[in-house]
Design a protein around this motif. Structure first.
Motif, PDB file in Angstrom:
ATOM      1  N   ARG B  49      -8.606  -5.212  -2.612  1.00  0.00           N
ATOM      2  CA  ARG B  49      -7.853  -4.061  -2.284  1.00  0.00           C
ATOM      3  C   ARG B  49      -6.356  -4.830  -1.306  1.00  0.00           C
ATOM      4  O   ARG B  49      -5.116  -5.018  -1.250  1.00  0.00           O
ATOM      5  N   ALA B  53      -2.885  -6.058  -2.016  1.00  0.00           N
ATOM      6  CA  ALA B  53      -1.668  -5.851  -1.380  1.00  0.00           C
ATOM      7  C   ALA B  53      -0.597  -6.796  -0.810  1.00  0.00           C
ATOM      8  O   ALA B  53       0.597  -6.563  -0.975  1.00  0.00           O
ATOM      9  N   GLU B  58       6.463  -5.057  -0.037  1.00  0.00           N
ATOM     10  CA  GLU B  58       6.943  -3.790  -0.064  1.00  0.00           C
ATOM     11  C   GLU B  58       8.544  -4.174   0.215  1.00  0.00           C
ATOM     12  O   GLU B  58       9.450  -4.447   1.454  1.00  0.00           O
ATOM     13  N   ASN B 576      -1.423  -1.296   6.411  1.00  0.00           N
ATOM     14  CA  ASN B 576       0.050  -1.525   6.187  1.00  0.00           C
ATOM     15  C   ASN B 576      -0.205  -2.233   5.577  1.00  0.00           C
ATOM     16  O   ASN B 576       1.003  -3.483   5.659  1.00  0.00           O
ATOM     17  N   TYR B 577      -0.423  -2.795   4.731  1.00  0.00           N
ATOM     18  CA  TYR B 577      -0.239  -4.395   4.244  1.00  0.00           C
ATOM     19  C   TYR B 577       0.991  -5.244   3.800  1.00  0.00           C
ATOM     20  O   TYR B 577       0.864  -6.195   2.991  1.00  0.00           O
ATOM     21  N   ARG B 578       0.968  -3.845   1.982  1.00  0.00           N
ATOM     22  CA  ARG B 578       2.421  -4.262   1.616  1.00  0.00           C
ATOM     23  C   ARG B 578       3.537  -4.951   2.289  1.00  0.00           C
ATOM     24  O   ARG B 578       4.717  -4.975   2.080  1.00  0.00           O
TER      25      ARG B 578
END
Ligand SMILES: Nc1ncnc2c1ncn2[C@@H]1O[C@H](COP(=O)(O)OP(=O)(O)OP(=O)(O)O)[C@@H](O)[C@H]1O
Ligand SMILES: [Mg+2]
Lengths: 250, 606
Positions: B49, B53, B58, B576-578
């Motif tokens: 996961r 990410a 982002e 909040n890995y993105r």
């Protein structure tokens, strides 16, 4: 003008490099120092301007004792003594002109040198000295772009900027070919004859000694073995100076 | 003997191998190496996961529009049996549930019709009181149909209809930078400037320090015992006088320099005076030995110039602060220029007492040094010995008292006997004994002593990680980029000074000797023989350090030192890995390009 009195130098490895050496030099002489490698020639020359501190003895120039001069006095003494080295010792990354001007450092105010400024007189004088040794056109090249012979001429110009009374030359031609060697020696001769500058020069080749020097001293293992005219170095003296097995060449 | 050699040798090799095996076995033990965990299912999905990410930073976004489609749903089934009718058919999107009502925790199917093809969005349960809970996500097929099985949530049972809502999210409009991307950009700029500032300060300080830490420049400098003792006495006195004088001057000038014009005029006027006096006091050439009278006149000029210079510095500091303050507003976007001017003034006023104190200390030391030199020259050996005994005892007393004052500052002993009287007495005695033991003109290796002290300081400072320094700096100046810059600058000073001084030590002595032989003093020798030889390696080391500082400044934020590290840490902590991925990408780009640029610059210089 220069008196060397009982000078002894022992390097910290207990190496006895000079052993109770004494002699005098008169104004205007061209003195050659000869001797085997390691006999103490460089040490003797360096003791005279105190690049090497003598362990014992006195060196007196024009009635001033160099051996116990303070820093301020030493500066005034050193600027009257030019020095020329076997490996030229130019600052290779600097311009020829800067190298020559460095000869004036003993006269300039240290604060001025911080901003790299020399007076107009000094600059003119530098160009004149370069002209005298025939490389005025190279003045604004970097020192390491010059050939060996040219570099040695730059270092002569640097020494002459000091307006010296005495020039110490430590094997000035040992890393040059024979033709260049003669041309450099001729510059030294000219300085000696025309400007009346006393020259002390260590040399490896006896023919150069005969040709240029009017007096020679010889060192062997730090001891003074000979002091006299180069003509008087006969075969027996030669064996004393250079050892029993030595053969005379040239 | 010869036959035994191979045997002994192979035993030796065997032992070495065995030792190696033991060391690594122990290393596995202490580092908790456990391959079980790396294979566990839960951890694998977690890792997948996160990696997925991270692979989707982002960076860009589009405007999204949301349309809610809802259908009534009863929880539980109403006793009256009366329920809202549901409209079906037509072209508009609508939802159907498999049952119109159910009780909590039952599974129902939600179907959607006429949705935009291949659209997606959340399905929520909206209570009568307006609170929603997400049940699932839907993905419509190419006909705009989907069906999803969901669990009816455990909500307060009410009579009237509640709703199941599907939100259609459609993105539209051009690609835009996300807020994360914008914040990252801002912080990465900050990061680069932290590195720049730290490198610049570090370089400026390291250059002079590196000369003091170079053995070949320091080993020849010696002083007589008299001079050492006098220096120990005169430096603290000079520094004290300098500090007092500067404080006094700042106080006196303060009201005057409130007016910006007065401050400006004052700084220009006094700078001019200082310059003129310097020109008078320092002749360009010293051909002949100056007479006593000219020397005194020169010293008076130099003293006047120093005072004028001090006043000029203080006026300039006030002027810069005032001017910076005034122009910041009108400059608008370029307000940072005004701020920089203000900071320049502030730092001038802050450093002025220290700089001037050191300068006055130096002047005192050199005057007293001259005095010591003349004592050395004039006095006979025995009277020099007596003078030495006095000076050295005094110096010993002062030195010990100063050291003890330093110790007292840390440990707060505060007992005058221990802090003052004993050190004075012991120092005096030690000094006395030293002076008895040493010949009065024996040169002491002061250069080597200074060299050793500075090397030790540098080595100690260098062994402290910048992250640890940043923690201390944060305590001092608070969280932010300033703390990070301070910490990095300090570490830069320590490591650059060492690298630089090693370069100084490896220069060719030939030119050094030649320049010394011309009568050049120490300063001139450095300027003419040392500096030209060290410029290329200095530039290359500075670039190398700048490179390291960029790397370090990216993580100095982890401990509050400003820069991008703060954002990165925050996002990692919030899972909040993105977003974290964006920051990692930025770091990678900046570090790689710095690497490239600095290697190019180094190539072109060396
Ligand atoms: N800095 C030094 N430290 C210790 N010993 C030294 C040092 N310089 C020279 N020596 C030693 O002193 C002796 C004399 O050396 P010096 O360089 O004066 O000889 P030289 O006659 O100039 O030799 P060359 O012809 O090879 O230049 C030698 O044994 C040398 O090893
Ligand atoms: Mg030699």
């Amino acid at each position: 003008m220069l008196e060397i009195k009982n000078v002894t130098k022992i390097y910290d490895g207990n190496v006895l490099a000079l052993d109770d050496v004494s002699f005098n030099i008169k104004q205007g002489e061209f003195l050659a120092i000869i001797g085997l490698s390691g006999s103490g020639k460089s040490t003797l020359l360096r003791c005279i301007n105190r690049l090497v501190e003598p362990t014992k003895g006195d060196i007196i120039m024009d009635d001033i004792n160099i051996t116990n001069a303070s820093q301020d006095e030493l500066r005034r003494i050193r600027r009257k003594i030019g020095m020329i080295f076997q490996h030229f010792n130019l600052v290779e990354r600097s311009k020829v002109m800067t190298n020559v001007l460095a000869g004036r450092l003993g006269y300039t105010n240290p604060a001025m040198s911080l901003v790299n400024r020399f007076s107009k007189n000094d600059v003119e004088m530098a160009l004149k000295q370069l002209e005298r040794v025939g490389i005025k056109d190279q003045a604004y090249k970097r020192a390491d772009e010059l050939s060996g012979g040219q570099q040695q001429r730059v270092s002569i110009a640097r020494a002459m900027m000091q307006n010296p009374k005495l020039i110490l030359a430590d094997e000035p031609v040992a890393s040059l070919d024979p033709v260049l060697a003669h041309s450099i020696m001729q510059y030294l001769e000219k300085i000696n004859k025309e400007d009346g500058v006393t020259v002390i020069c260590s040399l490896h080749f006896l023919d150069l000694v005969h040709r240029y020097a009017n007096r020679a001293i010889a060192l062997n293992a730090g001891k003074l073995m000979f002091d006299g005219s180069p003509k008087d170095i006969d075969d027996e003296k030669f064996k004393e100076i250079y050892g029993k097995e030595a053969e005379r060449v040239g | 003997m010869k036959t035994k050699r191979p045997l002994l040798k192979s035993i030796g090799v065997g032992l070495a191998v065995a030792l190696g095996v033991i060391i690594f076995a122990y290393a596995f033990q202490v580092t908790d190496v456990n391959f079980e965990t790396t294979r566990s299912e839960v951890r694998m999905t977690g890792l997948t996961r996160v990696l997925r990410a991270l692979a989707k930073p982002e960076l860009f976004t589009r405007d999204t529009t949301e349309v809610d489609i809802q259908t009534p749903f009863y929880l539980p089934c109403p006793e009256s049996g009366q329920m809202e009718e549901i409209e079906t058919g037509g072209n508009e999107p609508y939802l159907l549930t498999s049952v119109p009502c159910a009780s909590a925790k039952e599974m129902i199917t939600v179907e959607g019709y006429n949705f935009p093809p291949n659209s997606s969005g959340p399905i929520n349960f909206l209570t009568a009181s307006g609170v929603s809970k997400q049940l699932a996500n839907f993905d419509s097929d190419s006909d705009g149909y989907f069906n999803v099985e969901v669990e009816v949530p455990n909500r307060q049972p009410v009579e009237e209809a509640q709703h199941i809502v599907a939100t259609i999210r459609t993105t539209s409009g051009p690609l835009k930078w996300t807020d994360t991307a914008k914040a990252t950009w801002e912080k990465i700029i900050e990061t680069v400037f932290i590195a720049l500032l730290a490198t610049a300060i570090g370089t400026i300080v390291s250059i002079p320090v590196s000369f003091l830490a170079a053995k070949n420049l320091m080993k020849d400098s010696t002083s007589t015992p008299t001079n050492v003792a006098l220096a120990i006495l005169s430096w603290p006195a000079g520094i004290w006088v300098g500090l007092k004088f500067t404080k006094w001057a700042i106080n006196v000038l303060d009201p005057l320099s409130e007016q910006i014009l007065v401050a400006l005029a004052g700084s220009i006027l006094f700078a001019g005076i200082a310059y003129l006096l310097v020109r008078k006091g320092l002749p360009a050439e010293d051909i002949a030995k100056p007479t006593r009278k000219t020397r005194i006149i020169r010293n008076v000029f130099l003293f006047g110039s120093a005072v004028a210079g001090l006043l000029a510095i203080i006026f300039f500091g006030s002027f810069a602060k005032l001017a910076g303050d005034i122009i910041t507003e009108p400059l608008g976007v370029f307000g940072f220029l005004g701020n920089a001017l203000f900071l320049l003034g502030d730092i001038t006023l802050m450093l002025a007492p220290a700089m001037i104190a050191v300068a006055v200390g130096g002047v005192f030391a050199s005057i007293v040094g001259k005095f010591g030199q003349s004592l050395n020259d004039k006095l006979s050996s025995s009277s020099l010995k007596v003078a030495n005994l006095i000076f050295t005892s005094l110096a010993g007393a002062v030195l010990f008292a100063l050291i003890m004052a330093g110790i007292n500052w840390f440990y707060q002993i505060n007992d005058p006997k221990i802090v003052l009287y004993y050190p004075l007495a012991i120092g005096g005695i030690v000094g006395f004994l030293l002076a008895l033991a040493v010949r009065p003109k024996h040169p002491l290796p002061t250069g080597l002593i200074i060299y050793t002290i500075i090397r030790t300081l540098l080595n100690t400072t260098r062994s402290i990680e910048p992250l640890v320094m940043a923690i201390v700096a944060v305590i001092w100046v608070g969280i932010g980029p300033f703390a990070g810059s301070l910490a990095l600058a300090l570490h830069t000073i320590a490591s650059l000074s060492k690298l630089y001084s090693e370069q100084v030590e490896s220069i060719d002595d030939g030119p050094l000797e030649a320049i010394q032989a011309t009568g050049a003093n120490r300063l001139q020798t450095i300027v003419y023989a040392v500096i030209p030889q060290i410029i290329p390696p200095y530039i290359s080391f500075t670039m190398y350090r700048w490179d390291i500082n960029v790397r370090m400044s990216t993580i100095i934020g982890f401990v509050g030192g400003g820069g991008i590290g703060f954002l990165l840490q925050q996002n990692i902590n919030l899972l909040n890995y993105r977003a974290a991925s964006v920051q990692m990408l930025a770091i990678a780009i900046v570090v790689a390009s710095m690497d490239y640029i600095s290697s190019k610059i180094r190539e072109s210089i060396v």
